[in-house]
Design an enzyme around this catalytic site. Structure first.
Site, short mmCIF file in Angstrom:
data_model
loop_
_atom_site.label_atom_id
_atom_site.label_comp_id
_atom_site.label_asym_id
_atom_site.label_seq_id
_atom_site.Cartn_x
_atom_site.Cartn_y
_atom_site.Cartn_z
N ASN A 9 0.87 -1.17 0.00
CA ASN A 9 0.00 0.00 0.00
C ASN A 9 0.91 1.23 0.00
OD1 ASN A 9 -1.80 2.03 0.57
ND2 ASN A 9 -2.37 1.29 2.61
N LYS A 11 0.11 4.26 -0.29
CA LYS A 11 -0.54 5.43 0.33
C LYS A 11 -0.31 6.69 -0.51
CE LYS A 11 -0.24 3.15 4.77
NZ LYS A 11 -0.15 3.25 6.21
N HIS A 95 -9.60 1.12 4.72
CA HIS A 95 -8.34 1.27 5.45
C HIS A 95 -8.58 2.16 6.67
CE1 HIS A 95 -4.27 2.40 6.50
NE2 HIS A 95 -3.89 1.32 5.85
N GLU A 97 -6.97 4.47 7.94
CA GLU A 97 -6.75 5.91 7.73
C GLU A 97 -8.00 6.56 7.15
OE1 GLU A 97 -3.09 5.38 5.55
OE2 GLU A 97 -2.14 4.78 7.44
N GLU A 167 -5.56 -5.25 10.41
CA GLU A 167 -4.51 -4.27 10.68
C GLU A 167 -4.81 -3.56 12.00
OE1 GLU A 167 -2.46 -2.89 6.90
OE2 GLU A 167 -4.31 -1.74 6.96
N GLY A 173 2.36 1.90 10.90
CA GLY A 173 3.32 2.99 10.78
C GLY A 173 4.02 3.33 12.09
N SER A 213 3.26 -2.48 10.29
CA SER A 213 4.71 -2.56 10.48
C SER A 213 5.31 -3.92 10.08
CB SER A 213 5.10 -2.20 11.92
OG SER A 213 4.69 -0.88 12.22
P1 PGA Z 1 2.73 0.06 7.72
O1 PGA Z 1 1.29 0.29 7.08
O2 PGA Z 1 3.29 -1.19 7.11
O3 PGA Z 1 3.53 1.28 7.38
O4 PGA Z 1 2.52 -0.09 9.21
C1 PGA Z 1 0.39 -0.77 6.86
C2 PGA Z 1 -0.89 -0.25 6.27
O5 PGA Z 1 -1.35 0.84 6.65
O6 PGA Z 1 -1.51 -0.91 5.40
#
Ligand code: PGA
Length: 251
Positions: A9, A11, A95, A97, A167, A173, A213
């Site tokens: 992803n 982003k 997601h 976010e 997730e 992140g 992560s």
């Molecule tokens: P990350 O993000 O690997 O940077 O933790 C995962 C995601 O948001 O899909």
């Protein structure tokens, strides 16, 4: 047997030129991979350029979001059909976010999911709890609400195209991965929810990815767990070598 999927992803990162460069590096690193699905989700503006680069490779394209209508007066939105037209085979939905920053609800995500399936795209439905919810022992309730809400009105047959991504928001992140035990426990719980909502056969075949992560040094442990069928990778998917190593996880 569930075929593993590793999805990147990207982003809100990378220009068209940078996206093409990263896609080309991935093609060079991963051309020989045949036993797992590899997916990348660049920004909308880079989709068609990246599609050309990955065309003859094992890498497939995903959108990061879509709107649950095909055409019409929906300024600023992109439909599943147009994602398909841009070369996508998958789309990431719900997601955290988007749930947190844009207020997306389970029922809105469900509408997108149904529309996505009509357009012959595979949805990657993201779910997960916050740290507070986990500490308050609400994880199961949250996951259950997100799964039931997100998968409303789906047939068993349609479930064959649905991928779920667990997730935990506290791991996205932050560099804090769930332990393999925490992840496996949540995945087993989710698989059981799918069993209750659909059937043992659907539950056995649904692919459930872990996200939060995921890095080259923790992917092997996660993929060794029974109910973890792949990864949704954010930060580490922007580095060709890291993402390639994650794709080449070893159990
Ligand atoms: P990350 O993000 O690997 O940077 O933790 C995962 C995601 O948001 O899909």
């Amino acid at each position: 047997m569930r075929r593993p999927i590793i999805a990147g992803n990207w982003k809100l990162n990378l220009t068209i030129t940078e996206s093409k460069q990263l896609a080309q590096q991935l093609v060079n690193h991963l051309a020989d991979v045949a036993d797992r699905d590899i997916v990348i989700a660049p920004v909308f503006t880079a989709l068609t350029s990246v599609a050309e680069i990955i065309e003859k490779s094992p890498i497939q394209l995903a959108g990061q979001n879509c709107y649950p209508q095909t055409t019409g007066a929906f300024t600023g939105e992109v439909s599943p059909k147009l994602l398909r037209d841009s070369g996508c085979h998958y789309v990431i939905l719900g997601h955290s976010e988007r749930r947190q920053l844009l207020g997306e609800t389970d029922s809105f995500i469900n509408q997108k999911l149904l529309k996505t399936l009509e357009a012959d795209l595979k949805p990657i439905l993201c779910i997960g709890e916050t740290l507070q919810e986990r500490e308050d022992q609400q994880m199961q309730e949250i996951l259950s609400r997100q799964i039931k809400g997100g998968l409303t009105n789906l047939t068993e047959e349609q479930m064959g195209d649905v991928i779920i991504a667990y997730e935990p928001i506290w791991a996205i992140g932050t560099g804090k991965t769930a332990t393999t035990e925490q992840a496996q426990q949540a995945h087993a719980f989710i698989r059981n929810l799918v069993l209750e909502l659909f059937s043992p056969g659907v539950a056995a075949e649904t692919r459930i990815l872990y996200g939060g992560s995921v890095k080259p040094d923790n992917v092997d442990g996660l993929m060794g767990e029974e109910d973890i069928d792949g990864a949704l990778v954010g930060g580490a998917s922007l580095k060709a070598e890291d993402f390639s190593r994650i794709v080449r996880f070893k159990k």
